[in-house]
Design an enzyme around this catalytic site. Sequence first.
Site, short mmCIF file in Angstrom:
data_model
loop_
_atom_site.label_atom_id
_atom_site.label_comp_id
_atom_site.label_asym_id
_atom_site.label_seq_id
_atom_site.Cartn_x
_atom_site.Cartn_y
_atom_site.Cartn_z
N GLU A 1 -6.04 1.71 -8.54
CA GLU A 1 -4.88 1.17 -7.82
C GLU A 1 -4.51 -0.14 -8.51
OE1 GLU A 1 -5.63 -0.36 -3.86
OE2 GLU A 1 -3.58 0.11 -3.26
N CYS B 1 0.84 -1.20 0.00
CA CYS B 1 0.00 0.00 0.00
C CYS B 1 0.87 1.25 0.00
CB CYS B 1 -0.92 0.02 1.19
SG CYS B 1 -0.02 0.20 2.72
P1 NAD Z 1 -9.35 -6.65 0.23
O1 NAD Z 1 -10.06 -5.39 0.53
O2 NAD Z 1 -9.82 -7.47 -0.94
O3 NAD Z 1 -9.44 -7.65 1.49
C1 NAD Z 1 -9.10 -7.22 2.78
C2 NAD Z 1 -9.89 -8.07 3.78
O4 NAD Z 1 -11.28 -7.86 3.57
C3 NAD Z 1 -9.64 -9.55 3.66
O5 NAD Z 1 -9.55 -10.12 4.96
C4 NAD Z 1 -10.86 -10.05 2.92
O6 NAD Z 1 -11.22 -11.38 3.27
C5 NAD Z 1 -11.95 -9.09 3.34
N1 NAD Z 1 -12.95 -8.87 2.29
C6 NAD Z 1 -12.74 -8.91 0.94
N2 NAD Z 1 -13.89 -8.64 0.30
C7 NAD Z 1 -14.83 -8.44 1.24
C8 NAD Z 1 -16.24 -8.12 1.18
N3 NAD Z 1 -16.88 -7.96 0.03
N4 NAD Z 1 -16.90 -7.97 2.35
C9 NAD Z 1 -16.27 -8.12 3.53
N5 NAD Z 1 -14.94 -8.42 3.63
C10 NAD Z 1 -14.25 -8.58 2.50
O7 NAD Z 1 -7.81 -6.31 0.10
P2 NAD Z 1 -6.60 -7.25 -0.35
O8 NAD Z 1 -6.69 -7.50 -1.81
O9 NAD Z 1 -6.47 -8.40 0.56
O10 NAD Z 1 -5.36 -6.29 -0.04
C11 NAD Z 1 -4.91 -5.31 -0.93
C12 NAD Z 1 -5.51 -3.95 -0.62
O11 NAD Z 1 -5.21 -3.59 0.71
C13 NAD Z 1 -4.95 -2.84 -1.48
O12 NAD Z 1 -6.00 -1.98 -1.85
C14 NAD Z 1 -3.97 -2.13 -0.56
O13 NAD Z 1 -3.70 -0.79 -0.87
C15 NAD Z 1 -4.67 -2.27 0.73
N6 NAD Z 1 -3.74 -2.09 1.85
C16 NAD Z 1 -3.80 -0.91 2.53
C17 NAD Z 1 -2.91 -0.69 3.56
C18 NAD Z 1 -2.93 0.61 4.32
O14 NAD Z 1 -2.26 0.68 5.32
N7 NAD Z 1 -3.69 1.60 3.92
C19 NAD Z 1 -1.98 -1.67 3.91
C20 NAD Z 1 -1.97 -2.87 3.21
C21 NAD Z 1 -2.88 -3.07 2.16
#
Ligand code: NAD
Length: 497
Positions: free
Chosen positions: A382, A281
């Site tokens: 992104e 991120c």
């Molecule tokens: P994601 O949003 O797909 O998933 C994150 C979590 O949410 C997971 O545990 C997943 O099981 C859950 N999830 C997914 N879809 C869901 C839904 N429809 N309803 C409820 N829960 C749901 O993210 P990802 O692909 O695992 O990670 C990448 C993303 O995370 C990128 O956008 C990245 O920028 C972000 N990120 C942000 C930071 C920060 O500090 N701002 C740090 C790391 C990653």
Amino acid sequence: MSTITHWIAGEAVVGESERRAPVFDPATGQQQAEVLLASATDVEAAVAAASQAFESWSQTSLSRRSRILFSFRELLSQNADELAALITSEHGKVLSDALGEVQRGQEVIEFACGIPALLKGEYSDQVSTSVDVFSYREPLGVVAGITPFNFPAMVPMWMFPVAIACGNTFVLKPSERDPSASLLIADLWKRAGLPDGVFNVVQGDKEAVDAILDSPDIAAVSFVGSTPIAKYIHERASASGKRVQALGGAKNHAVVPSDADPEFVSDHLAAAAFGSAGERCMAISAAVLVGDAGDRVLEAVSRKAREVRVGAGSDTGSDMGPVVTKAAQQRILGLVDRGEEQGAKVVVDGRGLGVDGYPEGFWVGPTVLDGVTTEMDVYREEIFGPVLSVVRVESLDEAIALVNSNPYGNGTAIFTSNGAAARRFQRGVHVGMIGVNVPVPVPMAYYSFGGWKASLFGDKHVHGPEGVSFYTRAKVVTTRWESTGTAQASFAFPTST
Ligand code: NAD
């Protein structure tokens, strides 16, 4: 095929749900395990264990909590190689990078070891005659963490060391794409002497997340993931009365004025854009080249992009591994295609990359696009892959305006030897974490991590002082122990005497 379980009340648990998801090795492209997907009943079992454990954990002395944290820190350090290897096998990142995330997570534990000092309250003597006031902070209860795939150890460790040190009990819902790190961490907690039920893991997807958001017995939710889900988490958990911090996605710009040294800049840009295959991120995904810096920096960073050694994360000769899933690979390649169709020039093309011995791996090579504009999908979305978009501007002020017109505000950096330019940039950008000649400015554990705008929903950043504040609430106590003297009861509103 091994099954990755939940961890509830100090032991591995299968639960009632029969739903499962595949877990892949991104380098081989093969399924290597299956992970349980919790039902609402499975989540309830974890919350019940955490609620029960809260009764005694919240009353456990600061010294004892701190000693358990020190033991956990030692065990984590001793098992860092094993944890890093697990991360690499499911996420795909190179081992040195996996070890780096374990180290950064460990630093949060080290911060939390100081919990007796961090929870010191305030005291005011004689605020009125014979009256004193003091304040201190208490834990919230059961708190939950919902975490993304890209840092399966570090991001959970942004949360639970501080939450547990503050006297809360914890339910972690890790990413279903790389769930194993959470179970090794649970085992280390147990060996460190943490009472059963203080740290629990439920594996799962949306069904488990929704059960967490709606649970009346969970007091607070910390979330890290993509922006649409962060917004959803913030709204739904707030509606059920919880405290929420929900960190979202990012589009991080590195601004390069014309005084910057192209070799230094391009070394750092390549590492920040292609490290961990761009799945950070805080990765730099847009290079904003100012005036005549443009061509020199583009030439140098393109050369460095071509030199990146792409291979299996477990191979110590690799600089960069595969991306996490086939779907991620297809999405990233599709975005590069769209960028080209919309007029960007593909200067370094990572599409079609193959790696010897790994024909099915989820590969995307380092990619550099020039002539990117703010209307193109590669800029607006992104990408979360090893793709660096080059945007050209004429002045530092134009660069600052560009950064500020982007909906995200997670991280940004400037490369310059001009202190006045750096200061103007730092004061002018609407972004939470800023680097000056430091392209990935992830704050140390004793500061707090968080972005602005669409990169964070809620007011508190994670770990550091804001983490302690998020996981506790204040009590202010006003006391009078002497019944003689000036203390007169009055029907008027109390004032100091
Ligand atoms: P994601 O949003 O797909 O998933 C994150 C979590 O949410 C997971 O545990 C997943 O099981 C859950 N999830 C997914 N879809 C869901 C839904 N429809 N309803 C409820 N829960 C749901 O993210 P990802 O692909 O695992 O990670 C990448 C993303 O995370 C990128 O956008 C990245 O920028 C972000 N990120 C942000 C930071 C920060 O500090 N701002 C740090 C790391 C990653």
